[in-house]
Design an enzyme around this catalytic site. Structure first.
Site, PDB file in Angstrom:
ATOM      1  N   MET A   1       0.765  -1.164  -0.050  1.00  0.00           N
ATOM      2  CA  MET A   1       0.379   0.179  -0.232  1.00  0.00           C
ATOM      3  C   MET A   1       0.862   1.253   0.343  1.00  0.00           C
ATOM      4  SD  MET A   1      -2.933  -1.425   3.079  1.00  0.00           S
ATOM      5  CE  MET A   1      -3.029   0.463   3.006  1.00  0.00           C
ATOM      6  N   ASP A   2       0.343   2.357  -0.470  1.00  0.00           N
ATOM      7  CA  ASP A   2       0.960   3.681  -0.751  1.00  0.00           C
ATOM      8  C   ASP A   2       0.620   4.594   0.216  1.00  0.00           C
ATOM      9  OD1 ASP A   2      -1.129   4.763  -2.413  1.00  0.00           O
ATOM     10  OD2 ASP A   2       0.724   4.071  -4.293  1.00  0.00           O
ATOM     11  N   SER A   3       0.438   5.865   0.213  1.00  0.00           N
ATOM     12  CA  SER A   3      -0.339   6.589   1.183  1.00  0.00           C
ATOM     13  C   SER A   3      -1.429   6.954   0.720  1.00  0.00           C
ATOM     14  CB  SER A   3       0.530   8.716   1.182  1.00  0.00           C
ATOM     15  OG  SER A   3       0.327   8.680  -0.027  1.00  0.00           O
TER      16      SER A   3
END
Length: 102
Positions: A57-59
């Site tokens: 996951m990223d921001s």
């Protein structure tokens, strides 16, 4: 009489464990659907990290999950609650703690 108490306690523990497993599976399915991942929920470990080598996951994905948790469980995740994103188990722990406090 004590055998009945033990059985009731066992059944209670079993029911709570089954409810927890169902919630973990639901959260995994929701994350996979929300992020459009090509993976089955059963292939995701409950302790798999959500960032890095986990679900990667990223921001932006984090924001999606914050909205998902708020909409589905009526639980707010603030900027200070980063520990909630350690794993599926950590996220479900966070949700259950907030639900219990409400």
């Amino acid at each position: 009489m004590s055998a009945i108490v033990s059985t009731a306690s066992f059944e209670d523990v079993r029911a709570r464990a089954e409810a927890r497993l169902a919630k973990n599976t639901k959260v995994k399915s929701m994350i996979i659907d929300r992020l459009g991942l090509d993976v089955e929920p059963a292939a995701v470990s409950d302790n798999q990290p959500l960032f890095g080598r986990g679900l990667e996951m990223d921001s932006l994905d984090t924001l999606e999950i914050v909205v998902m948790v708020n909409n589905e469980f009526d639980v707010l995740i603030s900027d200070d609650d980063f520990e909630a994103f350690g794993s599926v188990n950590a996220l479900v722990d966070f949700i259950e703690q907030r639900e219990a406090a409400a």
